[in-house]
Motif scaffolding. Structure first.
Motif, short mmCIF file in Angstrom:
data_model
loop_
_atom_site.label_atom_id
_atom_site.label_comp_id
_atom_site.label_asym_id
_atom_site.label_seq_id
_atom_site.Cartn_x
_atom_site.Cartn_y
_atom_site.Cartn_z
N LEU A 185 23.45 54.30 30.33
CA LEU A 185 23.18 53.44 29.58
C LEU A 185 23.58 53.59 27.35
O LEU A 185 24.16 52.25 26.70
N HIS A 186 24.41 54.43 27.69
CA HIS A 186 25.13 55.43 26.78
C HIS A 186 26.87 54.91 27.09
O HIS A 186 27.37 55.27 26.13
N THR A 192 35.25 55.86 30.03
CA THR A 192 36.30 56.67 30.83
C THR A 192 36.89 55.62 31.31
O THR A 192 38.59 55.71 31.06
N TRP A 193 36.89 55.03 32.56
CA TRP A 193 37.40 54.22 33.30
C TRP A 193 37.96 53.39 32.63
O TRP A 193 39.09 52.48 32.75
N LEU A 194 37.73 52.42 31.62
CA LEU A 194 38.75 51.45 30.69
C LEU A 194 39.71 51.46 29.69
O LEU A 194 40.55 50.80 29.95
N PRO A 213 32.33 49.41 26.63
CA PRO A 213 32.02 49.72 27.77
C PRO A 213 30.71 49.08 27.66
O PRO A 213 29.49 49.66 28.99
N TYR A 214 29.93 49.26 26.38
CA TYR A 214 28.19 48.68 26.65
C TYR A 214 28.06 47.40 27.05
O TYR A 214 26.89 47.81 28.12
#
Length: 474
Positions: A185-186, A192-194, A213-214
């Motif tokens: 959820l954070h 990190t992957w992106l 990422p969210y």
């Protein structure tokens, strides 16, 4: 009295709908697609047999299955080839029942050979192989139906489709439940992957935006949670199916998760109308879409109905309860890793570890450090990570194979530091406990320490100095 009458009426309706005839076309498509995907899996992994099961000095075992060992000589190669042949037989519908039974046991054998190779899609393959034993997917467009005209049928009982739908619905739903976690959820580990692992022209343009990422994390969570309900609702079925297919194609593009996306797409088609393959093929043949006439048939004998309903109820209950089991373990569930197996937790964490194994011979009071790379290959070390069960297995192995100077058994202690999703490294096992002498327990072992480190602020990563990096796969 009225209550009993209502119950009997409800049960009668359930029986009628469970055994109602529906078009067999979608079930046949799944049989063919599953068989072909498995043939592809066998071909893709044919060169990894030696590295996976023959060369390693030690294989991790599921509790109670240490007796499952590799075949001697070329037995594993022959068995692997037979697995591909059985998958092809399933796709062709040739000796279907026998092929399905042998495929299930063969696939399960390779699954049980090494706990270190656990991935959700291999587990799912075993489950689908088991279900195909019972569903009559060979009654149309199969070699068996061609050879035996009495076997042919254009319909199948509705329970066959609903059983497969339930299986795939469980996968989607619990994958979504697992994502309802503080880290996900954070935005971790998606952030990190992106920024470090996923590279493409489109992703690179937006990957560093704070909102990316969210959006990606919450979109994945909602899609998993809502996939089955939206696929079952006729008004949203087509849109949901297209979104699910896009989701799996993106996963195949960005993550090394083997054939799972294609297996999942094939299984998701079972949510569509039972006659959808006929309608699609009719477009290419320029014929009007036609489905076989669905005639009302007599229900099977009551005893057979009860057996089928009992089997479905027990199987579905197991599939629901097993992913929930870790919630009932004493001592909490956060980061025990007991929750990973058989619970459809996919791509939820990224961890780096540094492990130090110390063997003590109480016969002469000497202690020396053992390097895991002297016994395990890099893939095994990464797979072991900080999984308590596997670390304990390796400790017991060291105590068994290391020479000692007297009758007293060796002690093995572990100092392991782990960084989860970029957290500061933290000691995860009690370094004073002899893991080789500890009994196997279900749930949280007493020597597993709590991880209290909070997530670091976006952009900070404290894991880079640790030795082994492992991204939890599917």
């Amino acid at each position: 009295m009225q209550h009993m009458v209502r119950q009997r009426t409800l049960l009668a309706k359930i029986r009628e709908r469970t055994f109602a005839p529906v078009d067999i076309a979608s079930l046949v498509f799944f049989r063919i697609a599953f068989g072909l995907v498995m043939v592809g899996e066998v071909i893709l992994l044919r060169n990894q047999i030696a590295a996976s099961w023959i060369h390693p000095r030690f294989l991790f075992k599921y509790h109670g299955f240490s007796w499952v060992q590799p075949w001697p000589g070329n037995g594993l190669y022959i068995h692997w080839a037979m697995l591909g042949i059985l998958a092809a037989f399933i796709a062709a519908g040739f000796l279907y029942r026998i092929s399905a039974v042998l495929f299930f046991f063969s696939c399960t054998y390779f699954f049980l050979l090494d706990e270190g190779r656990y991935v959700n899609h291999t587990y799912l393959m075993c489950l689908f192989g088991f279900l195909l034993i019972f569903v009559p997917a060979h009654r149309a467009f199969s070699v068996d139906a061609w050879l035996n005209p009495k076997l042919r049928a254009q319909t199948t009982p509705a329970w066959a489709l609903w059983l497969l739908r339930a299986q795939m619905g469980v996968v989607y739903f619990f994958a979504g439940v697992a994502k309802i976690s503080p880290d996900w959820l954070h935005g971790e580990p998606m952030r990190t992957w992106l920024t470090h692992s996923i590279h493409s022209l489109l992703i690179d343009r937006i990957s560093h935006a704070q909102w990316t990422p969210y959006v990606a994390s919450y979109a994945g969570l909602l899609l998993d949670l809502l996939a089955a309900p939206l696929l079952l609702w006729r008004r949203t079925r087509l849109v949901a199916f297209c979104l699910v297919v896009l989701f799996h194609i993106l996963n195949a593009q960005f993550f090394p998760i083997g054939v799972f996306p294609w297996l999942a797409i094939a299984a998701t088609t079972i949510f569509l109308s039972p006659s959808w393959p006929r309608r699609v093929f009719s477009i290419f043949r320029r014929l009007a879409a036609s489905s076989p006439p669905i005639k009302k048939t007599e229900l099977p004998p009551r005893r057979k109905q009860d057996l089928v309903l009992s089997f479905i109820a027990i199987y579905v209950a197991i599939q629901i309860l097993v992913p929930l089991a870790h919630f009932f373990y004493p001592g909490g569930i956060e980061w025990t890793y007991a929750e990973h197996h058989f619970a459809w937790q996919m791509l939820l964490r990224r961890q780096n570890t540094a492990a130090f194994f110390y063997v003590t011979d109480p016969n002469n009071d000497e202690t020396y450090q053992v390097k895991p790379r002297n016994y395990l290959d890099p893939r095994q070390i990464a797979r072991m990570g900080w999984r308590p069960d596997m670390v304990q297995q390796f400790a017991r192995y060291l105590a068994a194979v290391t020479l000692r100077t007297g009758p007293q058994p060796l002690k093995v202690q572990v100092r392991m530091f782990v960084s989860i999703n970029g957290r500061k490294p933290q000691l995860v096992f009690d370094p004073n406990v002899d893991l080789a002498s500890e009994p196997h327990v279900w749930g949280r072992p007493r020597w597993l320490l709590q991880i209290h480190e909070p997530l670091p602020p976006p952009g900070q990563d404290f894991s880079k100095d640790l030795f082994v990096t492992s991204t939890e796969g599917n």
